[in-house]
Write a protein that holds these residues in place. Sequence first.
Motif, short mmCIF file in Angstrom:
data_model
loop_
_atom_site.label_atom_id
_atom_site.label_comp_id
_atom_site.label_asym_id
_atom_site.label_seq_id
_atom_site.Cartn_x
_atom_site.Cartn_y
_atom_site.Cartn_z
N VAL A 149 0.73 -1.39 -6.78
CA VAL A 149 0.73 -2.78 -6.30
C VAL A 149 0.08 -3.76 -7.28
O VAL A 149 0.44 -4.93 -7.32
CB VAL A 149 0.03 -2.86 -4.92
CG1 VAL A 149 0.84 -2.13 -3.87
CG2 VAL A 149 -1.39 -2.32 -4.98
N ARG A 150 -0.89 -3.29 -8.06
CA ARG A 150 -1.60 -4.21 -8.96
C ARG A 150 -0.82 -4.47 -10.25
O ARG A 150 -1.02 -5.49 -10.90
CB ARG A 150 -2.98 -3.66 -9.29
CG ARG A 150 -3.94 -3.64 -8.11
CD ARG A 150 -5.30 -3.09 -8.51
NE ARG A 150 -6.23 -3.08 -7.40
CZ ARG A 150 -6.33 -2.10 -6.51
NH1 ARG A 150 -5.54 -1.04 -6.63
NH2 ARG A 150 -7.20 -2.16 -5.52
N LEU A 151 0.03 -3.52 -10.64
CA LEU A 151 0.72 -3.64 -11.92
C LEU A 151 1.59 -4.90 -11.97
O LEU A 151 1.57 -5.65 -12.96
CB LEU A 151 1.57 -2.39 -12.18
CG LEU A 151 2.46 -2.41 -13.42
CD1 LEU A 151 1.63 -2.65 -14.67
CD2 LEU A 151 3.25 -1.11 -13.53
N LYS A 152 2.37 -5.12 -10.93
CA LYS A 152 3.25 -6.29 -10.90
C LYS A 152 2.44 -7.58 -10.96
O LYS A 152 2.81 -8.52 -11.68
CB LYS A 152 4.11 -6.27 -9.64
CG LYS A 152 5.04 -7.46 -9.51
CD LYS A 152 5.82 -7.42 -8.20
CE LYS A 152 6.69 -8.66 -8.06
NZ LYS A 152 7.43 -8.68 -6.78
N VAL A 153 1.33 -7.61 -10.25
CA VAL A 153 0.50 -8.81 -10.22
C VAL A 153 -0.04 -9.12 -11.61
O VAL A 153 0.04 -10.25 -12.10
CB VAL A 153 -0.66 -8.64 -9.22
CG1 VAL A 153 -1.59 -9.84 -9.27
CG2 VAL A 153 -0.12 -8.44 -7.81
N VAL A 154 -0.60 -8.09 -12.27
CA VAL A 154 -1.20 -8.29 -13.59
C VAL A 154 -0.13 -8.68 -14.61
O VAL A 154 -0.29 -9.63 -15.38
CB VAL A 154 -1.94 -7.02 -14.05
CG1 VAL A 154 -2.41 -7.16 -15.49
CG2 VAL A 154 -3.12 -6.75 -13.13
N ALA A 159 2.18 -12.90 -17.99
CA ALA A 159 3.39 -13.50 -18.53
C ALA A 159 3.48 -14.98 -18.17
O ALA A 159 3.86 -15.82 -19.00
CB ALA A 159 4.61 -12.75 -18.00
N MET A 160 3.12 -15.33 -16.94
CA MET A 160 3.20 -16.73 -16.51
C MET A 160 2.16 -17.58 -17.23
O MET A 160 2.45 -18.73 -17.62
CB MET A 160 2.98 -16.81 -15.00
CG MET A 160 3.30 -18.16 -14.41
SD MET A 160 5.06 -18.56 -14.60
CE MET A 160 5.10 -20.22 -13.95
N ILE A 161 0.96 -17.05 -17.41
CA ILE A 161 -0.08 -17.80 -18.14
C ILE A 161 0.37 -18.06 -19.57
O ILE A 161 0.19 -19.16 -20.11
CB ILE A 161 -1.41 -17.02 -18.09
CG1 ILE A 161 -1.97 -17.02 -16.67
CG2 ILE A 161 -2.42 -17.64 -19.06
CD1 ILE A 161 -3.15 -16.11 -16.48
N VAL A 188 8.80 -15.83 -24.41
CA VAL A 188 7.44 -15.28 -24.35
C VAL A 188 7.18 -14.67 -22.97
O VAL A 188 6.59 -13.59 -22.86
CB VAL A 188 6.40 -16.38 -24.67
CG1 VAL A 188 4.99 -15.92 -24.30
CG2 VAL A 188 6.47 -16.75 -26.15
N TYR A 189 7.64 -15.34 -21.91
CA TYR A 189 7.43 -14.84 -20.55
C TYR A 189 8.08 -13.46 -20.35
O TYR A 189 7.43 -12.51 -19.90
CB TYR A 189 8.00 -15.85 -19.55
CG TYR A 189 8.04 -15.35 -18.13
CD1 TYR A 189 6.88 -15.32 -17.36
CD2 TYR A 189 9.23 -14.90 -17.55
CE1 TYR A 189 6.91 -14.86 -16.04
CE2 TYR A 189 9.26 -14.45 -16.24
CZ TYR A 189 8.10 -14.43 -15.50
OH TYR A 189 8.14 -13.95 -14.21
N THR A 190 9.36 -13.35 -20.68
CA THR A 190 10.05 -12.07 -20.47
C THR A 190 9.52 -10.99 -21.42
O THR A 190 9.43 -9.82 -21.04
CB THR A 190 11.57 -12.23 -20.66
OG1 THR A 190 11.84 -12.77 -21.96
CG2 THR A 190 12.13 -13.17 -19.61
N GLY A 191 9.14 -11.38 -22.63
CA GLY A 191 8.56 -10.41 -23.56
C GLY A 191 7.24 -9.85 -23.07
O GLY A 191 6.99 -8.64 -23.17
N PHE A 192 6.40 -10.72 -22.49
CA PHE A 192 5.13 -10.26 -21.93
C PHE A 192 5.35 -9.31 -20.76
O PHE A 192 4.61 -8.32 -20.60
CB PHE A 192 4.29 -11.46 -21.48
CG PHE A 192 3.16 -11.78 -22.41
CD1 PHE A 192 3.41 -12.49 -23.58
CD2 PHE A 192 1.87 -11.39 -22.14
CE1 PHE A 192 2.37 -12.80 -24.45
CE2 PHE A 192 0.83 -11.68 -23.00
CZ PHE A 192 1.07 -12.39 -24.16
N LEU A 193 6.33 -9.60 -19.92
CA LEU A 193 6.62 -8.72 -18.80
C LEU A 193 6.95 -7.30 -19.28
O LEU A 193 6.36 -6.32 -18.80
CB LEU A 193 7.81 -9.26 -18.00
CG LEU A 193 7.54 -10.29 -16.91
CD1 LEU A 193 8.83 -10.67 -16.22
CD2 LEU A 193 6.56 -9.75 -15.88
N VAL A 194 7.87 -7.21 -20.23
CA VAL A 194 8.27 -5.90 -20.74
C VAL A 194 7.09 -5.20 -21.39
O VAL A 194 6.83 -4.00 -21.14
CB VAL A 194 9.43 -6.05 -21.76
CG1 VAL A 194 9.78 -4.70 -22.37
CG2 VAL A 194 10.66 -6.65 -21.08
#
Length: 539
Positions: A149-154, A159-161, A188-194
């Motif tokens: 549950v925490r992984l998605k949040v972090v 990525a959003m920041i 940058v957002y999608t790259g951070f997610l991956v």
Amino acid sequence: MSSQDVLKSATTLASYNVLLQVMFRVLTFLLNAFTLRFVSKELIGVVNVRLTLLYTTLVFLSREAFRRACLSGGTNHSWRQVINLLWLTLPLGVLWAALLVCVWLWLLEIPDPQTVPYYGPAVVLFALSGVQELLAEPFWVLAQAHMFVRLKVVAESLAMIAKCSITVVLVVFAREWGLYIFCAAHLVYTGFLVLCYVVYFIRFLGSKEAARKSFPLHSVGDFFPRRAKGEPLVDWTLARLTWSFFKQSFLKQILTEGERYVMTFLNVLSFGDQGVYDIVNNLGSMVARFIFLPIEESFYIFFAKVLERGRNVKSQKQDDVAIAAEVLECLLKLVLVVGLIITVFGYAYSHLALDIYGGSLLSSGAGPSLLRCYSCYVLLLAVNGVTECFVFAAMSQEEVDKYNLVMLALSLSFLILSYMLTWWSGAVGFILANCLNMGLRILHSLLYIQHYFQHSQWKPLRGLLPSPLLLLALAVSGVVTALSEGLFCCDDGWLLRLVHIGVGASCLLVVLVAVVLTETQLIHFVRTQLLPRYTKKHT
């Protein structure tokens, strides 16, 4: 995992998702308010409507069906076959990207390059960001199925920041870049997610925690597609279910983003008007995305794990059905109460909210009427989210296929209604068309739920019946706040505005007291399930 454990994990996930959505919407809210001071409303219209529609269409059609199918049944899969199936999202995304880029460049109206520069490269870069995000899909599905549950949040928070930081810096110091600013931020957002998902699983695999959780994969190489001995390359049952969901997701995307498709393909609004509409739309949907969307996503997983797809109530474990019915009833009551509060108070505070947020640019013209209509739409959006998440989790594959025909009819009627109502009443027509279609979707879901539980002792649809005292408090509050707006808001200075806000706060307090006094089952559910930490602190 028992039903109670699944419920605990799902409610924890919902709580984290609510916090995540709050952060996202607040950051987006502040970012829009900031960029309004630096870029034109035409540029915002192209980014927030046309380019964002390209991205969401690509990503949704490439992965949504795979997510719903692969999360059905929880962790009772051959994960080797699931991962092989999930990697099909990448070539599918490339195909969608190529098709959509051609449409966006050659079939749609091109913005004025003096007002909105670099449109062509921006289309390609937004499509590339969508394909880049699909690289994280196998990691995301395994994380959701095993309740990380925490992984998605972090991951999404970081990525959003990063996205907001890049946007602010470039808007201030490189305004002449135009659309390149938002392309860079989105990549940058999608790259951070991956990157976040990959780094987490590199550290997690082979650890003691992975062994304790009996995680099915043991090395990063296991995340890549390959054939297992004695098994087909993919689970064909899941593949067929994915195809069923794919047909449905195509129609659901039209319903979800229908107004943007109408704006994009039929040119019923100028790019500037599209920008204003999108800002008002985002403002109106803030609470819906804060609360309703995380609940829908998290409890779909709960219902999908607890209920056996396609089987009637009597042929399932009665304890599981009892928990599912109780949770459904409480969720319906929760979203109904929140939706009614938004509808009642949204009427009297739409003009003030828009004036504070964007000044006369938003508060003059159709802005307040648009936000008032959206406040009513939020109520329907809330109820539909919960009813459909249950229905999609309980339907058999054959029922899903039949529902696709219903979605097709709704999609066609929505597009026709949007076009007609927009010519009749401008941007408000989009909201009216959404309300009509959402009402039909709710009706279908309610009939399915009624039929599902008709031969059992459970009646979860009672959650749609608020107490008389609560209805009275809401009605009085609606009248009082409407009178307050006429007397105190919004052209006579901040002192009278504060009086108007104080009147609304007092009425809201009365409504909340009525909820606490009359909706005891709902309060117990929120305290023990949606706010588990609250309970722990008081035990």
